[in-house]
Scaffold this motif. Structure first.
Motif, PDB file in Angstrom:
ATOM      1  N   GLY A  70      68.565   7.431 111.530  1.00 51.39           N
ATOM      2  CA  GLY A  70      68.910   6.060 111.159  1.00 51.39           C
ATOM      3  C   GLY A  70      67.883   5.457 110.227  1.00 51.39           C
ATOM      4  N   HIS A  71      66.597   5.606 110.572  1.00 49.13           N
ATOM      5  CA  HIS A  71      65.533   5.095 109.694  1.00 49.13           C
ATOM      6  C   HIS A  71      65.564   5.784 108.336  1.00 49.13           C
ATOM      7  CE1 HIS A  71      63.763   2.447 112.530  1.00 49.13           C
ATOM      8  NE2 HIS A  71      63.193   3.348 113.291  1.00 49.13           N
ATOM      9  N   VAL A  84      68.201   4.558 105.791  1.00 47.01           N
ATOM     10  CA  VAL A  84      67.870   3.277 105.159  1.00 47.01           C
ATOM     11  C   VAL A  84      66.733   3.445 104.151  1.00 47.01           C
ATOM     12  CG1 VAL A  84      67.028   0.929 105.574  1.00 47.01           C
ATOM     13  CG2 VAL A  84      68.703   1.946 107.122  1.00 47.01           C
ATOM     14  N   GLN A 135      67.339  -4.091 108.242  1.00 46.88           N
ATOM     15  CA  GLN A 135      68.164  -2.890 108.250  1.00 46.88           C
ATOM     16  C   GLN A 135      67.371  -1.667 108.670  1.00 46.88           C
ATOM     17  OE1 GLN A 135      69.899  -2.778 104.309  1.00 46.88           O
ATOM     18  NE2 GLN A 135      71.574  -4.147 104.874  1.00 46.88           N
ATOM     19  N   SER A 153      68.357   0.159 112.368  1.00 55.56           N
ATOM     20  CA  SER A 153      69.095   1.413 112.193  1.00 55.56           C
ATOM     21  C   SER A 153      68.667   2.493 113.181  1.00 55.56           C
ATOM     22  CB  SER A 153      68.924   1.925 110.761  1.00 55.56           C
ATOM     23  OG  SER A 153      67.542   2.151 110.465  1.00 55.56           O
ATOM     24  N   LEU A 184      71.290   3.549 116.376  1.00 59.33           N
ATOM     25  CA  LEU A 184      71.875   4.878 116.347  1.00 59.33           C
ATOM     26  C   LEU A 184      71.379   5.710 117.525  1.00 59.33           C
ATOM     27  CD1 LEU A 184      73.774   6.709 114.825  1.00 59.33           C
ATOM     28  CD2 LEU A 184      71.858   7.439 113.385  1.00 59.33           C
ATOM     29  N   SER A 204      74.159  -7.782 108.809  1.00 57.69           N
ATOM     30  CA  SER A 204      72.930  -7.187 109.355  1.00 57.69           C
ATOM     31  C   SER A 204      72.471  -7.935 110.601  1.00 57.69           C
ATOM     32  CB  SER A 204      71.828  -7.193 108.295  1.00 57.69           C
ATOM     33  OG  SER A 204      72.173  -6.391 107.189  1.00 57.69           O
TER      34      SER A 204
END
Length: 263
Positions: A32-33, A36, A76, A80, A84, A245
């Protein structure tokens, strides 16, 4: 199944499944990180693993090398990973519960999860009741059962839920703290961090067994000594994050609340 697989092989198989399942929940967090950072071209370090004596992992840390352009980017990035990770963990626990065998040959070989620890999570307790039968958790506890045998995948999902939910706690430089900073500004995030630290301090004294305390205590130490400072300011601190967001952040905190609130 218990007859076809030798006992030692079955135990090793469960151990590997537990390790790989927990790794998968944290891998999804980092994915997830990474998504982004690649999309926004952000400059952060790779994950630093923080160990735990019970779960094997307390948290992972990604340091921000260069200030992010906007608070939207910070929000974000922060949301993230834990979001996730939590969703993956919930799915993994559900699948693991579905795969939990109920034969008398297999049950003694399954890993055990303390009932008192399971009861510390409303969402986890609800998942167990929905799959194994309504009232399963309360019925096991009232009958004097201390531990419940579950598949290794279910237990990996449970600990993945807790680890990722703790990462979303709004304190300092945790992912949740970064999200709070992006949404509320630096002064608002400081107030939320104070309330979070007080809440965790109170919660740590409400656990009625050492196993539950040993899960949360390493995180409290880590959070207090290494994550207490606020994140570096964004280059643009004026523009606020978008509504979508913000809604995703709210959903992530809602999941965190369900996971960390006792049943």
């Amino acid at each position: 199944r218990g007859e076809s697989i030798p006992k030692i092989d079955y135990i090793v198989q469960n151990s590997n499944m537990l390790r790989n399942g927990l790794a998968a929940t944290q891998f999804s967090h980092e994915i997830g990180h990474t998504i982004v950072t690649r999309m926004k071209q952000l400059n952060v370090t790779g994950p630093i693993l923080i160990p735990s004596p019970i779960t094997g992992l307390t948290a992972t840390v990604n340091r921000i090398k260069d200030p992010f352009p906007t608070r939207q980017d910070l929000l974000q990035f922060a949301v993230s990973g834990p979001l996730l990770g939590m969703l993956t963990s919930v799915l993994l626990m559900y699948v693991g519960l579905q795969l939990t065998p109920n034969t008398k040959e297999a049950i003694p070989l399954l890993p055990l999860l303390p009932i008192s620890l399971l009861k510390q999570s409303t969402l986890a307790s609800g998942l167990v009741d929905s799959v194994l039968g309504s009232g399963f958790v309360d019925g096991s506890q009232s009958s004097g059962t201390l531990d419940v045998p579950l598949s290794a995948l279910a237990i990996a999902g449970f600990f993945g839920m807790v680890i990722n939910a703790l990462a979303m706690a709004p304190y300092g430089r945790t992912d949740g703290g970064r999200a709070a900073t992006a949404l509320l500004g630096r002064s608002g995030a400081q107030g939320i961090s104070l309330l979070t630290s007080i809440a965790f301090f109170i919660i740590s004294f409400t656990y009625n067994d050492n196993t539950s305390l040993s899960v949360i205590f390493p995180f409290l130490l880590f959070m207090g000594f290494y994550q207490g400072e606020q994140e570096v300011p964004c280059r643009n601190e004026v523009d606020e994050p978008g509504a979508i967001s913000a809604l995703l952040a709210g959903f992530a905190w809602f999941l965190m609340f369900l996971i960390l609130t006792p049943a």
